[in-house]
Design a protein around this motif. Structure first.
Motif, PDB file in Angstrom:
ATOM      1  N   ILE A  72       0.849  -1.196   0.000  1.00  0.00           N
ATOM      2  CA  ILE A  72       0.000   0.000   0.000  1.00  0.00           C
ATOM      3  C   ILE A  72       0.883   1.244   0.000  1.00  0.00           C
ATOM      4  CG2 ILE A  72      -1.794   1.277   1.215  1.00  0.00           C
ATOM      5  CD1 ILE A  72      -2.637  -1.376   2.509  1.00  0.00           C
ATOM      6  N   VAL A  73       0.730   2.044  -1.050  1.00  0.00           N
ATOM      7  CA  VAL A  73       1.450   3.309  -1.185  1.00  0.00           C
ATOM      8  C   VAL A  73       0.411   4.427  -1.112  1.00  0.00           C
ATOM      9  CG1 VAL A  73       2.887   4.721  -2.717  1.00  0.00           C
ATOM     10  CG2 VAL A  73       3.237   2.244  -2.618  1.00  0.00           C
ATOM     11  N   ALA A  74       0.696   5.462  -0.321  1.00  0.00           N
ATOM     12  CA  ALA A  74      -0.226   6.594  -0.192  1.00  0.00           C
ATOM     13  C   ALA A  74       0.473   7.879  -0.611  1.00  0.00           C
ATOM     14  CB  ALA A  74      -0.712   6.722   1.244  1.00  0.00           C
ATOM     15  N   SER A  75      -0.188   8.630  -1.474  1.00  0.00           N
ATOM     16  CA  SER A  75       0.360   9.920  -1.906  1.00  0.00           C
ATOM     17  C   SER A  75      -0.703  10.682  -2.680  1.00  0.00           C
ATOM     18  CB  SER A  75       1.578   9.716  -2.807  1.00  0.00           C
ATOM     19  OG  SER A  75       2.129  10.977  -3.161  1.00  0.00           O
ATOM     20  N   SER A  76      -0.576  11.999  -2.662  1.00  0.00           N
ATOM     21  CA  SER A  76      -1.436  12.848  -3.488  1.00  0.00           C
ATOM     22  C   SER A  76      -0.648  13.441  -4.659  1.00  0.00           C
ATOM     23  CB  SER A  76      -2.033  13.978  -2.650  1.00  0.00           C
ATOM     24  OG  SER A  76      -1.008  14.861  -2.238  1.00  0.00           O
ATOM     25  N   LEU A  77       0.644  13.115  -4.726  1.00  0.00           N
ATOM     26  CA  LEU A  77       1.485  13.663  -5.794  1.00  0.00           C
ATOM     27  C   LEU A  77       1.075  13.031  -7.124  1.00  0.00           C
ATOM     28  CD1 LEU A  77       4.918  13.590  -3.930  1.00  0.00           C
ATOM     29  CD2 LEU A  77       3.390  15.549  -4.285  1.00  0.00           C
ATOM     30  N   ALA A  95      -7.789   5.781   8.117  1.00  0.00           N
ATOM     31  CA  ALA A  95      -7.792   5.056   6.846  1.00  0.00           C
ATOM     32  C   ALA A  95      -6.371   4.854   6.321  1.00  0.00           C
ATOM     33  CB  ALA A  95      -8.640   5.801   5.819  1.00  0.00           C
ATOM     34  N   LEU A  96      -5.416   5.635   6.838  1.00  0.00           N
ATOM     35  CA  LEU A  96      -4.023   5.503   6.412  1.00  0.00           C
ATOM     36  C   LEU A  96      -3.256   4.460   7.225  1.00  0.00           C
ATOM     37  CD1 LEU A  96      -3.280   9.303   5.966  1.00  0.00           C
ATOM     38  CD2 LEU A  96      -3.593   7.621   4.142  1.00  0.00           C
ATOM     39  N   ASN A  97      -3.879   3.917   8.254  1.00  0.00           N
ATOM     40  CA  ASN A  97      -3.232   2.886   9.060  1.00  0.00           C
ATOM     41  C   ASN A  97      -2.923   1.678   8.177  1.00  0.00           C
ATOM     42  OD1 ASN A  97      -2.159   1.630  11.265  1.00  0.00           O
ATOM     43  ND2 ASN A  97      -4.125   0.987  12.101  1.00  0.00           N
ATOM     44  N   GLY A  98      -1.704   1.207   8.224  1.00  0.00           N
ATOM     45  CA  GLY A  98      -1.302   0.069   7.400  1.00  0.00           C
ATOM     46  C   GLY A  98      -0.607   0.460   6.110  1.00  0.00           C
ATOM     47  N   VAL A  99      -0.382   1.759   5.898  1.00  0.00           N
ATOM     48  CA  VAL A  99       0.321   2.212   4.696  1.00  0.00           C
ATOM     49  C   VAL A  99       1.781   1.773   4.786  1.00  0.00           C
ATOM     50  CG1 VAL A  99       1.192   4.267   3.498  1.00  0.00           C
ATOM     51  CG2 VAL A  99      -1.200   4.146   4.188  1.00  0.00           C
ATOM     52  N   ASP A 100       2.237   1.101   3.750  1.00  0.00           N
ATOM     53  CA  ASP A 100       3.634   0.661   3.705  1.00  0.00           C
ATOM     54  C   ASP A 100       4.569   1.815   3.365  1.00  0.00           C
ATOM     55  OD1 ASP A 100       3.244  -2.176   4.203  1.00  0.00           O
ATOM     56  OD2 ASP A 100       2.306  -2.226   2.218  1.00  0.00           O
ATOM     57  N   VAL A 101       4.177   2.640   2.374  1.00  0.00           N
ATOM     58  CA  VAL A 101       5.013   3.752   1.934  1.00  0.00           C
ATOM     59  C   VAL A 101       4.138   4.989   1.749  1.00  0.00           C
ATOM     60  CG1 VAL A 101       6.584   4.626   0.146  1.00  0.00           C
ATOM     61  CG2 VAL A 101       6.608   2.200   0.729  1.00  0.00           C
ATOM     62  N   GLY A 102       4.478   6.051   2.468  1.00  0.00           N
ATOM     63  CA  GLY A 102       3.833   7.346   2.272  1.00  0.00           C
ATOM     64  C   GLY A 102       4.793   8.226   1.495  1.00  0.00           C
ATOM     65  N   VAL A 103       4.282   8.899   0.471  1.00  0.00           N
ATOM     66  CA  VAL A 103       5.134   9.735  -0.383  1.00  0.00           C
ATOM     67  C   VAL A 103       4.635  11.174  -0.298  1.00  0.00           C
ATOM     68  CG1 VAL A 103       6.132  10.049  -2.683  1.00  0.00           C
ATOM     69  CG2 VAL A 103       5.407   7.763  -1.939  1.00  0.00           C
ATOM     70  N   VAL A 104       5.530  12.081   0.112  1.00  0.00           N
ATOM     71  CA  VAL A 104       5.186  13.495   0.254  1.00  0.00           C
ATOM     72  C   VAL A 104       6.223  14.341  -0.477  1.00  0.00           C
ATOM     73  CG1 VAL A 104       4.043  13.136   2.486  1.00  0.00           C
ATOM     74  CG2 VAL A 104       6.479  13.714   2.431  1.00  0.00           C
ATOM     75  N   CYS A 128       2.659  11.416   6.984  1.00  0.00           N
ATOM     76  CA  CYS A 128       4.086  11.566   7.309  1.00  0.00           C
ATOM     77  C   CYS A 128       4.501  10.713   8.500  1.00  0.00           C
ATOM     78  CB  CYS A 128       4.407  13.025   7.636  1.00  0.00           C
ATOM     79  SG  CYS A 128       4.278  14.145   6.265  1.00  0.00           S
ATOM     80  N   PHE A 129       3.548  10.380   9.362  1.00  0.00           N
ATOM     81  CA  PHE A 129       3.886   9.747  10.636  1.00  0.00           C
ATOM     82  C   PHE A 129       3.328   8.343  10.803  1.00  0.00           C
ATOM     83  CE2 PHE A 129       3.231  14.349  11.029  1.00  0.00           C
ATOM     84  CZ  PHE A 129       4.549  14.725  11.188  1.00  0.00           C
ATOM     85  N   ILE A 130       2.272   8.009  10.086  1.00  0.00           N
ATOM     86  CA  ILE A 130       1.637   6.705  10.255  1.00  0.00           C
ATOM     87  C   ILE A 130       2.189   5.670   9.276  1.00  0.00           C
ATOM     88  CG2 ILE A 130      -0.311   7.031   8.677  1.00  0.00           C
ATOM     89  CD1 ILE A 130      -2.086   5.792  10.928  1.00  0.00           C
ATOM     90  N   SER A 131       2.815   6.138   8.189  1.00  0.00           N
ATOM     91  CA  SER A 131       3.371   5.223   7.184  1.00  0.00           C
ATOM     92  C   SER A 131       4.548   4.452   7.763  1.00  0.00           C
ATOM     93  CB  SER A 131       3.837   6.012   5.952  1.00  0.00           C
ATOM     94  OG  SER A 131       2.773   6.747   5.399  1.00  0.00           O
ATOM     95  N   GLU A 132       4.649   3.193   7.392  1.00  0.00           N
ATOM     96  CA  GLU A 132       5.786   2.375   7.836  1.00  0.00           C
ATOM     97  C   GLU A 132       7.103   2.926   7.293  1.00  0.00           C
ATOM     98  OE1 GLU A 132       6.059  -0.439   9.852  1.00  0.00           O
ATOM     99  OE2 GLU A 132       4.028   0.108  10.433  1.00  0.00           O
ATOM    100  N   ASN A 133       7.053   3.462   6.073  1.00  0.00           N
ATOM    101  CA  ASN A 133       8.230   4.029   5.422  1.00  0.00           C
ATOM    102  C   ASN A 133       7.807   5.340   4.776  1.00  0.00           C
ATOM    103  OD1 ASN A 133      10.062   1.506   5.599  1.00  0.00           O
ATOM    104  ND2 ASN A 133       8.177   0.740   4.682  1.00  0.00           N
TER     105      ASN A 133
END
Length: 192
Positions: A72-77, A95-104, A128-133
């Motif tokens: 799971i990758v999360a980003s708005s970019l 809903a962001l709980n469990g995100v493997d990679v957050g991209v900002v 920025c803080f809940i993502s595993e990476n």
């Protein structure tokens, strides 16, 4: 039990010598001939992976290379095509709980400590803080020190931003360094 005011008054009464507050003119902050080069060195020293990209077209490829097992990758970019979640459209931060990679997006780096300035550009800044990476995509721009950094800080309508310095870490217990104690276990900087 003493009140807060009583305690403060007693502390003030015990001051023997009053010193003038320093002014910014009294400070001599460290500067670097090549802040970007020093920033990259410091970022690596604090546990970041640093990747150089020719353009944002390479961001997805780098994410896949650095985090091949990410589900799971999360980003708005807009250039992060691998994103399954958008922090702007989720119902709430949970809903962001469990995100493997957050991209900002980061705006710039600070050479003296390897931190990056991330201005909130999404509804749910918790990415920025809940993502595993955490992955921060930023221009190849760094300043020498925090004094210069504060001169470059800006805010938008969200009115929030944060300096992030590498993956989460603590050494509270027996002075053993633990990465990912309270937030991201790793941080990758992609400089474009």
């Amino acid at each position: 039990m003493s009140t807060k005011k009583d305690i403060i008054d007693r502390c003030k009464a015990s001051i023997r010598e009053r010193l003038e507050r320093p002014t910014l003119a009294d400070l001599n902050p460290t500067t670097y001939d090549n802040p970007l080069e020093k920033f990259i060195e410091q970022a690596k020293n604090i546990g970041c992976t640093v990747e150089l990209a020719k353009s944002t077209d390479e961001v997805d490829t780098i994410i896949k290379k650095v985090y091949p097992d990410a589900k799971i990758v999360a980003s708005s970019l807009p250039y992060v095509k691998s994103a399954m979640l958008n922090p702007d459209t989720v119902a709430d931060a949970q809903a962001l709980n469990g995100v493997d990679v957050g991209v900002v997006r980061a705006e710039f780096g600070v050479a003296e400590n390897g931190s990056v300035w991330v201005m909130q550009k999404v509804k749910e800044r918790d990415v920025c803080f809940i993502s595993e990476n955490l992955v921060a995509v930023m221009p190849r721009h760094a300043v020498s020190n925090m004094h210069e950094a504060y001169g470059e800080v800006s805010f938008n309508d969200y009115g929030y931003g944060v300096f992030i310095a590498g993956p989460s870490k603590t050494a509270d217990i027996a002075q053993v360094l633990v990465l990912g104690a309270q937030a991201a276990r790793s941080m990758t900087l992609i400089l474009v």
